[in-house]
Design a protein around this motif. Structure first.
Motif, PDB file in Angstrom:
ATOM      1  N   ARG A   1       1.177  -4.191   0.545  1.00 31.15           N
ATOM      2  CA  ARG A   1       1.251  -4.450  -0.897  1.00 31.15           C
ATOM      3  C   ARG A   1       1.971  -5.761  -1.189  1.00 31.15           C
ATOM      4  O   ARG A   1       1.606  -6.481  -2.123  1.00 31.15           O
ATOM      5  CB  ARG A   1       1.945  -3.278  -1.592  1.00 31.15           C
ATOM      6  N   GLN A   2       2.982  -6.058  -0.405  1.00 30.15           N
ATOM      7  CA  GLN A   2       3.679  -7.329  -0.578  1.00 30.15           C
ATOM      8  C   GLN A   2       2.796  -8.506  -0.183  1.00 30.15           C
ATOM      9  O   GLN A   2       2.750  -9.529  -0.876  1.00 30.15           O
ATOM     10  CB  GLN A   2       4.968  -7.331   0.248  1.00 30.15           C
ATOM     11  N   ASP A   3       2.079  -8.374   0.928  1.00 27.47           N
ATOM     12  CA  ASP A   3       1.217  -9.456   1.409  1.00 27.47           C
ATOM     13  C   ASP A   3       0.095  -9.771   0.425  1.00 27.47           C
ATOM     14  O   ASP A   3      -0.281 -10.931   0.249  1.00 27.47           O
ATOM     15  CB  ASP A   3       0.620  -9.099   2.771  1.00 27.47           C
ATOM     16  N   PHE A   4      -0.446  -8.743  -0.212  1.00 26.58           N
ATOM     17  CA  PHE A   4      -1.589  -8.937  -1.097  1.00 26.58           C
ATOM     18  C   PHE A   4      -1.229  -8.777  -2.574  1.00 26.58           C
ATOM     19  O   PHE A   4      -2.106  -8.759  -3.432  1.00 26.58           O
ATOM     20  CB  PHE A   4      -2.711  -7.952  -0.735  1.00 26.58           C
ATOM     21  N   GLN A   5       0.090  -8.640  -2.843  1.00 28.59           N
ATOM     22  CA  GLN A   5       0.573  -8.514  -4.216  1.00 28.59           C
ATOM     23  C   GLN A   5      -0.157  -7.394  -4.949  1.00 28.59           C
ATOM     24  O   GLN A   5      -0.623  -7.538  -6.083  1.00 28.59           O
ATOM     25  CB  GLN A   5       0.430  -9.837  -4.968  1.00 28.59           C
ATOM     26  N   LEU A   6      -0.232  -6.253  -4.291  1.00 30.19           N
ATOM     27  CA  LEU A   6      -0.856  -5.083  -4.878  1.00 30.19           C
ATOM     28  C   LEU A   6       0.178  -4.285  -5.679  1.00 30.19           C
ATOM     29  O   LEU A   6       1.371  -4.407  -5.458  1.00 30.19           O
ATOM     30  CB  LEU A   6      -1.452  -4.183  -3.782  1.00 30.19           C
ATOM     31  N   ALA A   7      -0.289  -3.467  -6.572  1.00 28.37           N
ATOM     32  CA  ALA A   7       0.607  -2.616  -7.350  1.00 28.37           C
ATOM     33  C   ALA A   7       1.329  -1.670  -6.404  1.00 28.37           C
ATOM     34  O   ALA A   7       0.751  -1.165  -5.432  1.00 28.37           O
ATOM     35  CB  ALA A   7      -0.186  -1.832  -8.386  1.00 28.37           C
TER      36      ALA A   7
ATOM     37  N   ARG B   1      -6.903   8.820  -2.966  1.00 30.57           N
ATOM     38  CA  ARG B   1      -7.116   7.400  -3.215  1.00 30.57           C
ATOM     39  C   ARG B   1      -8.253   6.881  -2.325  1.00 30.57           C
ATOM     40  O   ARG B   1      -8.530   7.465  -1.275  1.00 30.57           O
ATOM     41  CB  ARG B   1      -5.831   6.602  -2.950  1.00 30.57           C
ATOM     42  N   PRO B   2      -8.906   5.786  -2.712  1.00 29.69           N
ATOM     43  CA  PRO B   2     -10.025   5.275  -1.912  1.00 29.69           C
ATOM     44  C   PRO B   2      -9.569   4.701  -0.573  1.00 29.69           C
ATOM     45  O   PRO B   2      -8.368   4.507  -0.339  1.00 29.69           O
ATOM     46  CB  PRO B   2     -10.621   4.180  -2.813  1.00 29.69           C
ATOM     47  N   ALA B   3     -10.506   4.419   0.286  1.00 27.54           N
ATOM     48  CA  ALA B   3     -10.224   3.813   1.591  1.00 27.54           C
ATOM     49  C   ALA B   3      -9.997   2.321   1.387  1.00 27.54           C
ATOM     50  O   ALA B   3     -10.876   1.486   1.622  1.00 27.54           O
ATOM     51  CB  ALA B   3     -11.381   4.065   2.545  1.00 27.54           C
ATOM     52  N   CYS B   4      -8.789   1.986   0.952  1.00 26.60           N
ATOM     53  CA  CYS B   4      -8.427   0.599   0.632  1.00 26.60           C
ATOM     54  C   CYS B   4      -7.325   0.107   1.558  1.00 26.60           C
ATOM     55  O   CYS B   4      -6.821   0.858   2.408  1.00 26.60           O
ATOM     56  CB  CYS B   4      -8.003   0.483  -0.833  1.00 26.60           C
ATOM     57  N   LEU B   5      -6.917  -1.143   1.404  1.00 28.99           N
ATOM     58  CA  LEU B   5      -5.970  -1.774   2.317  1.00 28.99           C
ATOM     59  C   LEU B   5      -4.682  -0.990   2.504  1.00 28.99           C
ATOM     60  O   LEU B   5      -4.185  -0.849   3.627  1.00 28.99           O
ATOM     61  CB  LEU B   5      -5.638  -3.189   1.811  1.00 28.99           C
ATOM     62  N   ASP B   6      -4.108  -0.508   1.399  1.00 27.90           N
ATOM     63  CA  ASP B   6      -2.824   0.178   1.491  1.00 27.90           C
ATOM     64  C   ASP B   6      -2.976   1.699   1.520  1.00 27.90           C
ATOM     65  O   ASP B   6      -2.083   2.425   1.080  1.00 27.90           O
ATOM     66  CB  ASP B   6      -1.898  -0.237   0.344  1.00 27.90           C
ATOM     67  N   ASN B   7      -4.091   2.169   2.096  1.00 29.47           N
ATOM     68  CA  ASN B   7      -4.273   3.615   2.228  1.00 29.47           C
ATOM     69  C   ASN B   7      -5.045   3.978   3.494  1.00 29.47           C
ATOM     70  O   ASN B   7      -5.606   5.064   3.600  1.00 29.47           O
ATOM     71  CB  ASN B   7      -5.008   4.179   0.996  1.00 29.47           C
ATOM     72  N   LEU B   8      -5.073   3.052   4.464  1.00 30.92           N
ATOM     73  CA  LEU B   8      -5.788   3.317   5.715  1.00 30.92           C
ATOM     74  C   LEU B   8      -4.803   3.300   6.875  1.00 30.92           C
ATOM     75  O   LEU B   8      -4.079   2.314   7.086  1.00 30.92           O
ATOM     76  CB  LEU B   8      -6.879   2.268   5.936  1.00 30.92           C
TER      77      LEU B   8
END
Length: 467
Positions: free
Chosen positions: A455-461, A397-404
């Protein structure tokens, strides 16, 4: 009286009767619906003075009132979570400005079993910060005062008032009965230390309150582990005693303010008020601290929020007490880009900016390595991040909020070597991460918990690796 008049009167009577019938039917169904929706069964107290002729209809109305009283809580937490709150047993020790507001909100949040402990009496000077006391309560015990008001707010609750000072010899009397939570609102260091040590020994969840006096800024209030409580003089002294006498260094939640006191202590002799009035223990307080009533109230509400959310299983991750410079976050972003560039153009993918880095480093990882999330004793609020960097948790997965994930430089290199492998293929990446999760399930679970919060804070999948 003519025929038309009679008919008009008859029609009016029939209409009134029909309307009354509809109202009764609607209320009955609404009552059933509310009870089904809330699922809350109130805790009834069987009063010896209650009339034996009390009808079942009155009892049903009582149920409806309790269900309606906590409807908004149910809407917020859910039925099962609110049941946990209603069934909980909480002990609040120290019922001054902070403790009275905390106990008050615990009751209004649906906690049905409360033990209220304080040796002191309501004084005129305490009316500026007490949650419910009036001039008519002056001279009465703080515990009994709250109990009398609580019985009007939530009559079905079980309220136990203990008019006594916490001491080691009274531990069983005050902490017995297997409480789910203890709230420490004591302002005496020695007593506070003994209480917290007893809670740790008994494995009772506890939150301790720092000093709320001589302060006025509500934005400086923080919830931290006691290991990070260096900014509060009262808690700092308690932390030192707990470590020296009981070898307790961490694991206790503390509510404190990072604000510097605005004024000094006032001695009893220099005060114009009759400080010795209603003083149970002679010379227990030889100096007092000026108090702006809004701050103890906010402290108490914050303590109640912590307790109720824990009881309901809906905990929050508090903002850490630390200070960092903008340059530190910019450095972290540069390091992340450098790591991604080193992977080559096909694998490089950075989907965050400096504002995202601030959130990740400070709020999610608390400026600590993901492998060192246990709070350590700190001597201030500044945090050194020179030896840390962000790297991808899942290389597919990319270097995104829920993967760093934030790690030390050496830990990041080791992690990349494990999950990326030597081949640039998704199969190798997946197998590498699976091996890490199987080898360190506890660590992987804690990292995934942090990502769930993001994910909850930013309503991500909701993305979860199938392992």
């Amino acid at each position: 009286m003519n025929v038309s008049t009679v008919r008009l009167c008859s029609s009016f009577v029939v209409g009134v009767a029909a309307g009354a019938g509809f109202v009764i039917f609607y209320n009955a169904n609404a009552s059933c619906f509310r009870r089904r929706a809330t699922g809350i069964t109130p805790v009834r107290r069987h009063s010896l003075s209650a009339s034996k002729e009390k009808s079942s209809v009155a009892a049903a109305v009582n149920d409806e009132i309790v269900a309606e009283q906590f409807t908004r809580n149910v809407q917020f937490f859910g039925v099962e979570a609110q049941k946990k709150v209603a069934d909980a047993f909480v002990v609040v020790i120290g019922l001054g400005g902070v403790g009275s507001h905390c106990a008050h909100m615990l009751l209004r949040s649906g906690v049905s079993n409360l033990r209220l402990v304080d040796f002191d009496l309501v004084s005129v000077s305490s009316l500026n910060r007490h949650a419910l006391a009036t001039r008519g309560d002056v001279g009465t015990s703080k515990a009994e005062c709250l109990k009398s008001h609580f019985e009007k707010i939530y009559p079905e609750a079980q309220i136990e008032a203990k008019v006594m000072l916490y001491e080691r010899s009274r531990e069983e009397s005050l902490l017995g009965g297997h409480p789910d939570f203890v709230v420490d609102c004591i302002d005496n260091i020695e007593t506070k230390v003994d209480l917290l040590a007893a809670c740790v020994r008994r494995n009772i969840q506890v939150i301790a309150c720092g000093g709320a006096g001589a302060k006025c800024d509500p934005t400086r209030i923080r919830l931290v582990d006691i290991a990070e409580s260096a900014v509060d003089p009262l808690v700092r002294a308690v932390r030192h005693r707990l470590k020296r006498e009981y070898r307790i260094e961490t694991g206790i939640w503390v509510l404190l303010s990072t604000e510097k006191p605005k004024c000094d202590l006032v001695s009893v002799e220099s005060s114009d008020s009759m400080m010795t009035d209603y003083q149970i223990l002679p010379n227990f307080r030889i100096r007092t601290i000026p108090v702006f009533g809004a701050l103890p109230a906010i402290f108490g509400m914050a303590c109640a929020a912590h307790v109720v959310t824990h009881l309901a299983g809906k905990t929050f991750d508090p903002e850490p007490v630390l200070r960092m410079q903008k340059k530190q976050f910019e450095t972290q972003l540069d390091r992340l880009r450098d790591r991604e560039d080193a992977r080559g153009s096909q694998s490089s993918s950075v989907a965050v900016d400096v504002e995202d880095i601030v959130y990740l480093v400070k709020d999610v990882w608390h400026a600590r390595s993901a492998r060192a999330q246990t709070p350590l004793q700190s001597k201030g609020m500044w945090r050194n991040t020179s030896g840390l960097c962000l790297t991808r948790w899942d290389p597919s997965r990319p270097a995104c909020l829920d993967n760093l994930v934030l790690l030390t430089l050496d830990e990041a290199d080791e992690h990349d070597a494990q999950v990326w492998g030597t081949m640039n293929s998704s199969t190798t990446h997946e197998n590498g991460l699976k091996a890490l999760v199987m080898r360190e399930p506890g660590f992987a679970s804690s990292v995934e918990g942090k990502f769930m919060r993001v994910r909850q804070d930013f309503q991500l999948a909701n993305i979860r690796l199938s392992l």
